[in-house]
Enzyme design. Structure first.
Site, PDB file in Angstrom:
ATOM      1  N   HIS A 268       0.846  -1.193   0.000  1.00 15.61           N
ATOM      2  CA  HIS A 268       0.000   0.000   0.000  1.00 15.61           C
ATOM      3  C   HIS A 268       0.875   1.235   0.000  1.00 15.61           C
ATOM      4  CE1 HIS A 268      -3.196   2.775   1.128  1.00 15.61           C
ATOM      5  NE2 HIS A 268      -4.009   1.836   0.682  1.00 15.61           N
ATOM      6  N   ASP A 319      -8.052  -5.161  -0.381  1.00 21.33           N
ATOM      7  CA  ASP A 319      -8.533  -6.036  -1.455  1.00 21.33           C
ATOM      8  C   ASP A 319      -8.219  -7.506  -1.227  1.00 21.33           C
ATOM      9  OD1 ASP A 319      -9.619  -4.048  -3.179  1.00 21.33           O
ATOM     10  OD2 ASP A 319      -7.567  -3.386  -3.534  1.00 21.33           O
TER      11      ASP A 319
HETATM   12  N1  COA Z   1       4.029  -7.489  -4.538  1.00 20.99           N
HETATM   13  C1  COA Z   1       5.365  -7.564  -4.571  1.00 20.99           C
HETATM   14  N2  COA Z   1       6.162  -6.513  -4.358  1.00 20.99           N
HETATM   15  C2  COA Z   1       5.568  -5.339  -4.096  1.00 20.99           C
HETATM   16  C3  COA Z   1       4.186  -5.196  -4.030  1.00 20.99           C
HETATM   17  C4  COA Z   1       3.414  -6.331  -4.259  1.00 20.99           C
HETATM   18  N3  COA Z   1       2.081  -6.264  -4.236  1.00 20.99           N
HETATM   19  N4  COA Z   1       3.871  -3.914  -3.737  1.00 20.99           N
HETATM   20  C5  COA Z   1       5.022  -3.280  -3.621  1.00 20.99           C
HETATM   21  N5  COA Z   1       6.054  -4.122  -3.852  1.00 20.99           N
HETATM   22  C6  COA Z   1       7.483  -3.814  -3.811  1.00 20.99           C
HETATM   23  C7  COA Z   1       7.904  -3.210  -5.142  1.00 20.99           C
HETATM   24  O1  COA Z   1       8.275  -4.189  -6.066  1.00 20.99           O
HETATM   25  C8  COA Z   1       9.042  -2.345  -4.700  1.00 20.99           C
HETATM   26  O2  COA Z   1      10.122  -3.205  -4.408  1.00 20.99           O
HETATM   27  P1  COA Z   1      11.630  -2.779  -4.725  1.00 20.99           P
HETATM   28  O3  COA Z   1      11.857  -1.561  -3.862  1.00 20.99           O
HETATM   29  O4  COA Z   1      12.429  -3.975  -4.332  1.00 20.99           O
HETATM   30  O5  COA Z   1      11.655  -2.468  -6.191  1.00 20.99           O
HETATM   31  C9  COA Z   1       8.559  -1.777  -3.365  1.00 20.99           C
HETATM   32  O6  COA Z   1       7.682  -2.779  -2.852  1.00 20.99           O
HETATM   33  C10 COA Z   1       7.818  -0.459  -3.500  1.00 20.99           C
HETATM   34  O7  COA Z   1       6.731  -0.647  -4.402  1.00 20.99           O
HETATM   35  P2  COA Z   1       6.032   0.517  -5.243  1.00 20.99           P
HETATM   36  O8  COA Z   1       5.130  -0.088  -6.252  1.00 20.99           O
HETATM   37  O9  COA Z   1       7.050   1.506  -5.717  1.00 20.99           O
HETATM   38  O10 COA Z   1       5.220   1.221  -4.104  1.00 20.99           O
HETATM   39  P3  COA Z   1       3.936   2.081  -4.280  1.00 20.99           P
HETATM   40  O11 COA Z   1       3.754   2.851  -3.036  1.00 20.99           O
HETATM   41  O12 COA Z   1       3.922   2.831  -5.551  1.00 20.99           O
HETATM   42  O13 COA Z   1       2.859   0.907  -4.399  1.00 20.99           O
HETATM   43  C11 COA Z   1       0.849  -0.184  -4.635  1.00 20.99           C
HETATM   44  C12 COA Z   1       1.632   0.839  -3.833  1.00 20.99           C
HETATM   45  C13 COA Z   1      -0.502  -0.397  -3.934  1.00 20.99           C
HETATM   46  C14 COA Z   1       0.594   0.366  -6.044  1.00 20.99           C
HETATM   47  C15 COA Z   1       1.608  -1.516  -4.717  1.00 20.99           C
HETATM   48  O14 COA Z   1       1.872  -2.013  -3.429  1.00 20.99           O
HETATM   49  C16 COA Z   1       0.920  -2.557  -5.579  1.00 20.99           C
HETATM   50  O15 COA Z   1       1.017  -2.506  -6.803  1.00 20.99           O
HETATM   51  N6  COA Z   1       0.184  -3.505  -4.933  1.00 20.99           N
HETATM   52  C17 COA Z   1      -0.552  -4.495  -5.683  1.00 20.99           C
HETATM   53  C18 COA Z   1      -1.860  -3.910  -6.197  1.00 20.99           C
HETATM   54  C19 COA Z   1      -2.882  -3.719  -5.109  1.00 20.99           C
HETATM   55  O16 COA Z   1      -3.123  -4.602  -4.298  1.00 20.99           O
HETATM   56  N7  COA Z   1      -3.503  -2.539  -5.122  1.00 20.99           N
HETATM   57  C20 COA Z   1      -4.544  -2.213  -4.191  1.00 20.99           C
HETATM   58  C21 COA Z   1      -4.103  -1.130  -3.271  1.00 20.99           C
HETATM   59  S1  COA Z   1      -5.300  -0.841  -1.998  1.00 20.99           S
END
Ligand code: COA
Length: 383
Positions: A268, A319
């Site tokens: 998140h 979710d």
């Molecule tokens: N699975 C695996 N790794 C994850 C992850 C996941 N669901 N979410 C984050 N990470 C990892 C990224 O790969 C990254 O790792 P790294 O630093 O080794 O490259 C790190 O955590 C940071 O991720 P990032 O996507 O840059 O963080 P963010 O703050 O932009 O992401 C989300 C937030 C919600 C977009 C992200 O966690 C995600 O895509 N989750 C899955 C989708 C989801 O469930 N969305 C609903 C949100 S309520």
């Protein structure tokens, strides 16, 4: 004149950590895993209030008295009907295989044309439209699902709670108290979450003083994305695929992490610990799994969660468990995001009412990274 190409004073990729506006609707402490709607803890609200009470709280800023709740409930019930033209549109001009969020985004946009108050920007009219939108989306979602399955549309009973009438319209039979209670709690849990992508989208559109239907249509578009509301669908698809293939949940996590792919329902932008909504949804899932004698979705989910937590320090978001809850309630996988929208409609509209109470156009800057000083080569000379 301002130099529009000058770098913005601050820059954060994805606006991470940026405070964009003031709001008294929702507080999140991502370190502690705390979520408050108008000062009330989400756990307290999920256990002790209904979706209608939460809608009132978000819109009005205080929990309703019994008389106020009765009045709002009656208004929501009265507004559950949708224009027959819209049902015809879903019947005759929406392909049965349309993506439900796309169908609902269009249907909500069309509602504007049937609302005599759509361009009335008075606070009173915008409040009435907030009620209308919240009341009508469940009817549209249920009608769309029945039409695509070749079934007769079931008109709203216009009685009982949003959860009750929605499940009735969806299934064509009155739900039992357990199903209603679980759906109601899910609606409470998804109602509001500060400046998430769809709410921010709604406020950006609202800040131009465009009407509420424009803002909600945009919010629907943002919620559809798999990084936002679309994640619950992908969570269930993952669980179903694991169940079908026999791959263990642990092996799945290892494979995804090795491929640097994301595991849906995990992580998140704001929470650095367990999303408090996931705690309650897990409880609901455990109860429902025991009642149905079907523990595998909970077990698979728990293994995925603990494995990603050990490997990446990331935890479940809203979710993650809601997907299996809806699955065990017998709801089609691709309706999970529209159900999220039914609930979040209250948060979106509360934010719009707040935005318009003291409006400022939301218009950030971009940090320009392209070239400068280029001159146009005549077309015939460009290679
Ligand atoms: N699975 C695996 N790794 C994850 C992850 C996941 N669901 N979410 C984050 N990470 C990892 C990224 O790969 C990254 O790792 P790294 O630093 O080794 O490259 C790190 O955590 C940071 O991720 P990032 O996507 O840059 O963080 P963010 O703050 O932009 O992401 C989300 C937030 C919600 C977009 C992200 O966690 C995600 O895509 N989750 C899955 C989708 C989801 O469930 N969305 C609903 C949100 S309520």
């Amino acid at each position: 004149m301002a130099d529009l190409s000058a770098p913005a004073p601050t820059f954060a990729r994805g606006l991470a950590g940026v405070t964009a506006l003031e709001s008294s609707i929702c507080f999140i402490d991502g370190e502690k895993g705390e979520l408050l709607y108008r000062g009330y803890d989400i756990d307290d609200l999920a256990r002790n209030t209904t979706f209608e009470e939460v809608a009132y709280l978000l819109w009005k800023g205080a929990l309703p008295t019994q008389a106020e709740l009765d009045d709002l409930t009656a208004q929501l019930q009265a507004e559950r009907t949708v224009p027959p033209d819209l049902l015809d549109h879903l019947r005759h001009h929406t392909p049965a295989d349309a993506e439900p969020m796309a169908a609902m985004r269009t249907a909500l946009s069309m509602l504007a044309a049937y609302d005599a108050e759509s361009e009335d920007m008075s606070p009173e009219a915008n409040y009435r439209k907030s009620i209308r939108l919240t009341a009508k989306l469940p009817t549209l979602v249920a009608a769309f699902d029945r039409i695509r399955k070749g079934k007769e549309v079931v008109a709203p009973l216009q009685e009982g709670s949003t959860a009750y009438d929605f499940l009735y319209m969806l299934n064509g039979e009155r739900p039992g108290p357990a199903a209603e209670e679980i759906m109601d709690a899910a609606l409470v849990l998804h109602a509001e979450h500060s400046l998430n992508a769809s709410t921010f989208t709604a406020r950006v559109i609202g800040s131009t003083l465009a009407d509420i239907y424009s803002a909600i249509t945009g919010a629907m578009g943002a919620l559809k994305g798999p990084l936002h509301g679309g994640a619950n669908i992908e969570v269930m698809e993952t669980l179903l695929a694991l169940d079908a293939s026999g791959e263990t949940a642990q092996a799945y996590v290892e494979r995804k992490l090795a491929a640097k792919e994301k595991i849906m329902g995990i992580g998140h932008r704001v929470y650095k610990t367990l999303d408090p909504r996931a705690t309650i949804l897990r409880e609901l899932l455990r109860g429902l799994s025991e009642e149905k004698g079907e523990m595998k979705w909970l077990e698979m989910s728990d293994t995925i969660r603990t494995t990603v937590k050990e490997r990446k320090g990331l935890d479940a978001n809203v979710d993650f468990y809601s997907a299996s809850v809806y699955y065990l309630l017998g709801i089609e996988t691709d309706l999970y995001t529209p159900i999220f929208a039914i609930s979040r409609m209250t948060g979106w509209t509360a934010h719009l009412l707040e935005q318009w109470s003291d409006n400022a156009l939301i218009r950030p800057r971009a940090q320009y990274t392209g070239p400068r000083g280029l001159t146009v080569t005549p077309l015939a000379e460009r290679g």
